[in-house]
Design an enzyme around this catalytic site. Structure first.
Site, PDB file in Angstrom:
ATOM      1  N   ASP A  24     -42.281  27.886  56.697  1.00 10.01           N
ATOM      2  CA  ASP A  24     -43.040  27.651  57.931  1.00 10.01           C
ATOM      3  C   ASP A  24     -43.117  28.927  58.775  1.00 10.01           C
ATOM      4  O   ASP A  24     -42.116  29.565  59.046  1.00 10.01           O
ATOM      5  CB  ASP A  24     -42.374  26.534  58.751  1.00 10.01           C
ATOM      6  CG  ASP A  24     -43.256  26.110  59.919  1.00 10.01           C
ATOM      7  OD1 ASP A  24     -44.488  26.183  59.805  1.00 10.01           O
ATOM      8  OD2 ASP A  24     -42.684  25.694  60.954  1.00 10.01           O
ATOM      9  N   HIS A  25     -44.330  29.249  59.191  1.00  6.54           N
ATOM     10  CA  HIS A  25     -44.565  30.437  59.999  1.00  6.54           C
ATOM     11  C   HIS A  25     -44.129  31.712  59.294  1.00  6.54           C
ATOM     12  O   HIS A  25     -43.660  32.657  59.923  1.00  6.54           O
ATOM     13  CB  HIS A  25     -43.902  30.311  61.378  1.00  6.54           C
ATOM     14  CG  HIS A  25     -44.647  29.363  62.277  1.00  6.54           C
ATOM     15  ND1 HIS A  25     -44.567  28.010  62.136  1.00  6.54           N
ATOM     16  CD2 HIS A  25     -45.509  29.585  63.298  1.00  6.54           C
ATOM     17  CE1 HIS A  25     -45.343  27.436  63.049  1.00  6.54           C
ATOM     18  NE2 HIS A  25     -45.925  28.352  63.762  1.00  6.54           N
TER      19      HIS A  25
ATOM     20  N   HIS B  23     -52.994  28.612  56.093  1.00 15.37           N
ATOM     21  CA  HIS B  23     -53.278  27.187  55.998  1.00 15.37           C
ATOM     22  C   HIS B  23     -52.209  26.382  56.743  1.00 15.37           C
ATOM     23  O   HIS B  23     -51.088  26.839  56.948  1.00 15.37           O
ATOM     24  CB  HIS B  23     -53.284  26.734  54.530  1.00 15.37           C
ATOM     25  CG  HIS B  23     -54.312  27.389  53.676  1.00 15.37           C
ATOM     26  ND1 HIS B  23     -55.656  27.224  53.888  1.00 15.37           N
ATOM     27  CD2 HIS B  23     -54.201  28.213  52.607  1.00 15.37           C
ATOM     28  CE1 HIS B  23     -56.332  27.914  52.978  1.00 15.37           C
ATOM     29  NE2 HIS B  23     -55.483  28.535  52.198  1.00 15.37           N
TER      30      HIS B  23
ATOM     31  N   CYS C 136     -60.532  35.190  49.219  1.00 13.87           N
ATOM     32  CA  CYS C 136     -59.100  34.858  49.275  1.00 13.87           C
ATOM     33  C   CYS C 136     -58.244  36.101  49.037  1.00 13.87           C
ATOM     34  O   CYS C 136     -57.024  36.053  49.183  1.00 13.87           O
ATOM     35  CB  CYS C 136     -58.745  33.792  48.244  1.00 13.87           C
ATOM     36  SG  CYS C 136     -59.593  32.232  48.520  1.00 13.87           S
TER      37      CYS C 136
ATOM     38  N   HIS D 221     -54.993  35.219  54.910  1.00 13.49           N
ATOM     39  CA  HIS D 221     -55.478  34.154  55.778  1.00 13.49           C
ATOM     40  C   HIS D 221     -54.351  33.120  55.834  1.00 13.49           C
ATOM     41  O   HIS D 221     -53.189  33.478  55.634  1.00 13.49           O
ATOM     42  CB  HIS D 221     -56.788  33.576  55.225  1.00 13.49           C
ATOM     43  CG  HIS D 221     -56.690  33.084  53.831  1.00 13.49           C
ATOM     44  ND1 HIS D 221     -56.625  33.928  52.740  1.00 13.49           N
ATOM     45  CD2 HIS D 221     -56.610  31.831  53.332  1.00 13.49           C
ATOM     46  CE1 HIS D 221     -56.532  33.216  51.627  1.00 13.49           C
ATOM     47  NE2 HIS D 221     -56.510  31.943  51.966  1.00 13.49           N
TER      48      HIS D 221
ATOM     49  N   HIS E  19     -51.182  33.442  53.553  1.00 13.58           N
ATOM     50  CA  HIS E  19     -51.089  33.888  52.167  1.00 13.58           C
ATOM     51  C   HIS E  19     -52.342  34.694  51.820  1.00 13.58           C
ATOM     52  O   HIS E  19     -53.310  34.754  52.573  1.00 13.58           O
ATOM     53  CB  HIS E  19     -50.857  32.730  51.182  1.00 13.58           C
ATOM     54  CG  HIS E  19     -52.083  32.025  50.714  1.00 13.58           C
ATOM     55  ND1 HIS E  19     -52.293  31.687  49.401  1.00 13.58           N
ATOM     56  CD2 HIS E  19     -53.161  31.573  51.397  1.00 13.58           C
ATOM     57  CE1 HIS E  19     -53.450  31.047  49.291  1.00 13.58           C
ATOM     58  NE2 HIS E  19     -53.998  30.959  50.456  1.00 13.58           N
TER      59      HIS E  19
ATOM     60  N   GLU F  27     -53.608  21.779  50.465  1.00 15.50           N
ATOM     61  CA  GLU F  27     -53.805  23.144  50.957  1.00 15.50           C
ATOM     62  C   GLU F  27     -54.914  23.175  52.000  1.00 15.50           C
ATOM     63  O   GLU F  27     -54.791  23.783  53.058  1.00 15.50           O
ATOM     64  CB  GLU F  27     -54.145  24.056  49.782  1.00 15.50           C
ATOM     65  CG  GLU F  27     -54.164  25.533  50.122  1.00 15.50           C
ATOM     66  CD  GLU F  27     -54.696  26.363  48.950  1.00 15.50           C
ATOM     67  OE1 GLU F  27     -53.987  27.274  48.531  1.00 15.50           O
ATOM     68  OE2 GLU F  27     -55.820  26.110  48.486  1.00 15.50           O
TER      69      GLU F  27
END
Lengths: 134, 134, 134, 134, 134, 134
Positions: free
Chosen positions: B78-79, B43, B35, B41, B16, B122
Site C-alpha cells: 500500500d502506497h 491503481h 503502461c 502510473h 507500477h 486491477e
C-alpha cells in the site's frame, strides 16, 4: 430554457506522491504520512464532468465533450505520474488541487457557462467536487 | 465437513510500470505501450482472499486472516511502487504476476489447504485469479 | 422546517433508437451514428427521484411515491420501446428528453414543491439530471 | 505451469424480445409475459470473458483478446436488436442462449483450451455463465 | 477562495425498528408494516460527509474529519441497535431522522461553515440527504 | 447438454448478534467483540442463488426460482432478527452458518442436482459461499 445537466464519466490511471518542497523531508512525512513514500503510489481516478446540454435535442453534445476531455485530460494524465505534470510543479497532487486543475483546463474550452461541476473520485471513500470560484 | 468458502476483500493503492530489462527501451514500448511510461502510473488494487472456514462456528477466522494479510500484503504494497519491491526485481508488475506473488506470500502462512483462491481487481475491466499450481 | 431530501431508486428496461423525422436517413445516421440503427438497441435505465420528505416522521412518504412512480413511469416504460411512446412522438429518445418527460409526468402528481430532482442513468457513463425550469 | 485466469469485462447495449415462433401469440405471452411485448425492450449487457494467460509475462494477451471480442461480439451486438441476429433465428434471446452463442463465437478464435468461462450480466439481478459442454 | 467540496465515505452496521410510542401496536403496524417487526432488522449504513476543504493544500483535513466522525458517529452507532440510542428516545429511526441526528452531532464539532451536507444510504434504493436548516 | 449456470440475486435486511450459549458473557465478548453487543446490529444481506438452467430455452426457470426463494428465504428473514429464527436456535448467526442454512432450505425444493451454489454478501468486504457437502 433547457436546464438538463449531463454528467459524463471518464477514467484515468496515474501515479502520484504527496510532497511539497516548502517542507523538509521530516515535515513532509509528518504531514502526509505514507502518501509521502518516495516512489509514489497510484489510483484509478474517475472524473465526472457535468455540463448543461447546449442544444434542444442534445445532438453532438457528448461527442464534443468526449473529444475535449480525451485530448486535454485523459491523454495528459492517463498512465502518467501526476507529480511530473507542469500543473503540479508547485501544487501538491491532492484531490483538492486535481479537481481544480481539471476545471481550469476544461472551462475555457467549453461554451461559456456550460461547465457546471467537476467531480473526482480518488478512492472508494474520497470524492472531490469543484464548481468554479464565484 | 464444513465446505464454506469465506472471501475477504482488501485494498491497496500502488504505483507500477510495465517494463522488463530483457527488452530494449524500444521493445518495451512496443510491447507495453503507455503502461511503459517512464514515471509509472498506479491503481487502486482490490485483493480478494478466499479460504475454507477452519472452525465449525467460524470463530476468529476472519480476524486471523486480517492480521496476516495486513502484515504481509497491505503494509508491503500500500502506497508503494510495485516496481521497487523485491518480488518484482525480475518479474514485470502485471496483474498475472501480482496475483501469484500474493498467493506465494500467503499460502505458507495459512493452515495447510485452507487458501483456495486469490483474486486481484486491477481496474474496473481487468480481473486476475489464481488458485495455485496443481 | 424539515429539509431532508429523500432519493428513491427505480429501474426499467427499454428499447430505444435515436432518430428524428426532421432529418433524412443519411442525416440521421450522420448525427446519431450507431444509435440510429433501424431496429434500435436498449438500456437498463435507472431513475432517481428526489423529494422533500413531507411529514415530520417521514411516515408513508416512500410508499406513496412508489405507487405513483410504478403506476406512471415503470408500468409505462418498462419492457417497452421508448420510440413507440406518445411522449416521444416528436422528441427523440435522448436521455436529455427522457429526464424531462419523467419530470413532467411526476411533478403534477406530487404535493406542490415536493419534487426536487429527477436523475436518469442511461449507461454506466451517462447521467442526466433535471430540476425543473425556473 | 501458469494457471492464472484473466477476466476481461466488455459491454454492449442491445434490444431484444423474448418470443418463439413455435408458440402462438397467446402462448408466447403466457410464457414470457412482458418480455414478449411486441416492440421489444433492451439492456446494457456486460460480458465477462475468462481465459488462461498464455505467456509467462502475459504480454499482449489482453490486447489480442480485445481485438477478437470487439470484432466479433461488440461490433455485432452493440446497438443492435438481438432478435434480428442470425444466431437467434431459431433461438429465443434469453441470457442462457446468449452466453452460449458468445462462447461458440469466441472459442474457435482463441488458442485451444485458453477460453475458460463466459459470463453475461443481463440486469443487476440476472447473471448467466457458461464454461463449454464437456 | 477555495470552494472544493470533499466528501468522505463512512460505514456502520446497525439494527433498528420503526416504531413510535405515540401509536398503538396496531397503528404502528398499519403505518410501518414489516419495518415494525418486534425484534427489529438492520442495515449496512453508508454515511457521506461533505465539507469545504479548510486549507490551501487540504493538509490534514481528512485525517481530522476521520477522527471526529469515528469518535462520535461510528463508535456510537456501529454494531448497535439505533432504537436504544438516546437520540432516538422520542424520534423513530427513519433515514430522515438519522441524517438529521448525524448533522446535529457533527456540525458543532467542525469549523464554522465547513459542514455542507450529510448523506445516508440506508439500502440500495433509499438515500437521505440533509444540508442543515436555513 | 445444457450447462448454463443462472445466478439470481436477492436481498433481505435483518438484525443479528454473534453469541453462543456455550460460552460465558465474558467469553462471548472475547470471541465476538462488538458483534456480541447485546441489542444486536444488522445488515443488508445479498443472497446469490446459482442453478443449472433446466429447460432448453430457460422458460420459467427464473420465475419458479423467485417464488421458492421469496416464500422460503425472503419472507422468513427479511426485516427479522436472525437470532430469533429456529434455524439459529443452536447455531450462531455467522455468515458461514447462514449460507449453509439457506442451502439446506432450498436444496430439497429444487429439481435434483439443479442447485449449484449459494453466495451470501454480508458486508462490502465479507462474502460466504457454499456448494453443498460432498
Amino acid at each position: 430554457m433547457s436546464q438538463v445537466h449531463v454528467t459524463r464519466r471518464y477514467r484515468f490511471c496515474a501515479a502520484h506522491r504527496l510532497h511539497t518542497d516548502l517542507l523538509s523531508p521530516q515535515e513532509n512525512w509528518a504531514v502526509f504520512g505514507k502518501c509521502n513514500n518516495p516512489n509514489g503510489h497510484g489510483h484509478n481516478y474517475v472524473v465526472l464532468v457535468t455540463i448543461i446540454s447546449g442544444t434542444p435535442q442534445g445532438v453532438g453534445t457528448i461527442e464534443r465533450l468526449d473529444h475535449i476531455v480525451n485530448d486535454t485530460i485523459i491523454e495528459r494524465f492517463d498512465h502518467h505520474d501526476l507529480n511530473g505534470d507542469p500543473a503540479f510543479a508547485v501544487l501538491t497532487t491532492t484531490g483538492e488541487n486535481l479537481v481544480k486543475v481539471i476545471w481550469e483546463i476544461l472551462q475555457p474550452l467549453l461554451p461559456a457557462g456550460s461547465l457546471r461541476k467537476i467531480g473526482v473520485i480518488e478512492t472508494r471513500d474520497n470524492y472531490f467536487e469543484y464548481a468554479g470560484s464565484t
